[in-house]
Design an enzyme around this catalytic site. Structure first.
Site, PDB file in Angstrom:
ATOM      1  N   SER A 152       0.829  -1.204   0.000  1.00 59.43           N
ATOM      2  CA  SER A 152       0.000   0.000   0.000  1.00 59.43           C
ATOM      3  C   SER A 152       0.866   1.259   0.000  1.00 59.43           C
ATOM      4  O   SER A 152       1.691   1.432  -0.888  1.00 59.43           O
ATOM      5  CB  SER A 152      -0.953  -0.052   1.200  1.00 59.43           C
ATOM      6  OG  SER A 152      -1.933   0.960   1.126  1.00 59.43           O
ATOM      7  N   ASP A 249      -9.371  -3.333  -6.042  1.00 58.43           N
ATOM      8  CA  ASP A 249      -8.526  -2.402  -5.295  1.00 58.43           C
ATOM      9  C   ASP A 249      -8.610  -1.020  -5.935  1.00 58.43           C
ATOM     10  O   ASP A 249      -8.563  -0.873  -7.159  1.00 58.43           O
ATOM     11  CB  ASP A 249      -7.071  -2.903  -5.335  1.00 58.43           C
ATOM     12  CG  ASP A 249      -6.195  -2.269  -4.275  1.00 58.43           C
ATOM     13  OD1 ASP A 249      -6.168  -1.026  -4.182  1.00 58.43           O
ATOM     14  OD2 ASP A 249      -5.519  -3.018  -3.549  1.00 58.43           O
ATOM     15  N   HIS A 279      -8.375  -4.130  -1.510  1.00 56.86           N
ATOM     16  CA  HIS A 279      -7.146  -3.605  -0.908  1.00 56.86           C
ATOM     17  C   HIS A 279      -6.903  -4.250   0.459  1.00 56.86           C
ATOM     18  O   HIS A 279      -7.796  -4.284   1.313  1.00 56.86           O
ATOM     19  CB  HIS A 279      -7.260  -2.093  -0.756  1.00 56.86           C
ATOM     20  CG  HIS A 279      -5.966  -1.418  -0.435  1.00 56.86           C
ATOM     21  ND1 HIS A 279      -4.955  -1.294  -1.357  1.00 56.86           N
ATOM     22  CD2 HIS A 279      -5.491  -0.857   0.706  1.00 56.86           C
ATOM     23  CE1 HIS A 279      -3.934  -0.659  -0.815  1.00 56.86           C
ATOM     24  NE2 HIS A 279      -4.230  -0.399   0.447  1.00 56.86           N
TER      25      HIS A 279
END
Length: 306
Positions: A152, A249, A279
Site C-alpha cells: 500500500s 482495489d 485492498h
C-alpha cells in the site's frame, strides 16, 4: 468490475469507512502487538542515522537463527496510507520471509503525515537502506542482494525509494516487491472510478492520506516523483519489480499502468492481478487460500530475484 473472490466473499460486509484527521489519530494511538518469531528466527530493534537534521531511524530486524554467512536482505516498508501503521503489523509475513527464504528482513519505522509531510517517509526509508548497507558485515547482509518492498503506502514509498536510490547512485537495490502500491496522487481527482465494491481504502481515505503527505500540492503540477512514484516520466534503469494487486482495489488502474510503463522502459516487471481481491485482503483474511497463495507468489518472486 468483477465480483468478490470466492475466498473473500465475507469482504462484502466490510463497511466502507473512510479515514480522516480524528479517525487516523485514533488508529495511530493503538499499539500494534508484536509476534513471537519462535526459536528459528531472531528479532532485534536497531537504530541507524536518520536523514540530515532528522531523528535516527528504527528498524525491526528478523534473521534466521544462527545466520553466519552473508545472505540477501529485504527492506520492508509498512502500509497505512501515509498516516498510520507500524512495522509490527507485518511481523507474520516478515518472519515467514526470514524463515522460508533464509534472508534478513528489516522493517523500517518511518515518519508519518500530516506531522511529517513529504519527503520525510522516503528519506527515512533511504536512511534505513544506507544504514543497513553500512552495517552489512555485522548483520551478514549481501549488499549486492538487497530488495526493497512494501504494501500500500509502503509499496509506494518503496517505488519512490527505487527512484531515489537510482538517482543518488550510492546503493543499488536488486529488486522491488510492491504489494498494491499507492503510487499516484492524481487518483484523488478521478471521477470515473467504479468504487461500489472497493473495500478497506476508499477514495475519501485516499484524498486524506495524500493530502496529509503532500499538503496543498496534492494532484497539482509540482509533486516530486520521490513523493509519488507515478509522477516519474523516465523509468529506465530501475530494479526489476513484482507488482501484485486485486481487481477490486482502488489502486488497480495506477498499479497496472505503472507495471506497463516499467516494462515499456525495459525494466523486467511481473504483474500479478488477483481477481475479486480488494485492498489489503491478505491482512484482513490472512488464512484464506487466496491470501496464502498471494504470499507464496511474493516469496517465489523474491527467491528468484535474490
Amino acid at each position: 468490475m468483477s465480483t468478490f473472490h470466492p475466498d473473500l466473499r465475507r469482504g462484502r460486509f466490510i463497511p466502507n469507512v473512510s479515514y480522516g484527521r480524528l479517525s487516523s489519530r485514533i488508529v495511530r494511538s493503538v499499539k500494534w502487538r508484536s509476534t513471537d518469531p519462535g526459536p528459528d528466527v531472531t528479532v532485534q530493534e536497531i537504530l541507524v542515522p536518520g536523514p540530515k537534521g532528522a531523528p535516527s531511524v528504527s528498524l525491526r530486524v528478523f534473521q534466521p537463527a544462527g545466520l553466519k554467512a552473508a545472505a540477501p536482505e529485504l527492506l520492508w516498508i509498512h502500509g497505512g496510507g501515509l498516516i498510520f501503521g507500524a512495522p509490527e503489523q507485518d511481523d507474520r509475513t516478515n518472519i515467514a520471509f526470514a524463515r522460508e527464504l533464509g534472508i534478513t528482513v528489516a522493517a523500517v519505522r518511518y515518519r508519518l503525515g500530516p506531522d511529517h509531510p513529504a519527503p520525510a517517509a522516503v528519506e527515512d526509508a533511504y536512511a534505513a537502506l544506507r544504514g543497513l548497507a553500512e552495517r552489512a558485515d555485522d548483520l551478514h547482509i549481501d549488499i549486492d542482494r538487497i530488495a526493497i518492498g512494501g504494501a500500500s503506502a509502503g509499496g509506494g514509498i518503496a517505488a519512490a525509494l527505487a527512484l531515489l536510490a537510482h538517482d543518488r547512485a550510492e546503493i543499488r537495490p536488486a529488486f522491488q516487491l510492491l504489494l498494491y502500491p499507492m503510487l499516484d496522487d492524481r487518483t484523488t481527482t478521478r471521477t470515473d472510478l467504479k468504487t461500489l465494491k472497493v473495500r478497506v481504502w476508499t477514495p475519501k481515505s485516499n484524498r486524506y492520506g495524500w493530502s496529509s503527505y503532500l499538503g496543498d500540492a496534492v494532484a497539482g503540477p509540482d509533486v516530486s516523483p520521490y513523493s509519488a512514484a507515478a509522477r516519474r516520466e523516465d523509468l529506465t534503469g530501475l530494479p526489476p519489480a513484482w507488482i501484485g494487486v486485486g481487481t477490486l482495489d482502488l489502486f488497480h488502474d495506477e498499479d497496472v499502468e505503472y507495471a506497463r510503463r516499467l516494462s515499456d522502459s525495459g525494466v523486467p516487471c511481473d504483474l500479478d492481478i488477483i481477481p475479486g481481491a480488494f485492498h489489503g485482503f491478505d491482512l484482513v483474511f490472512p488464512k484464506a487460500e487466496v491470501s496464502q497463495e498471494f504470499w507464496r507468489r511474493q516469496a517465489r518472486a523474491l527467491k528468484g530475484a535474490l
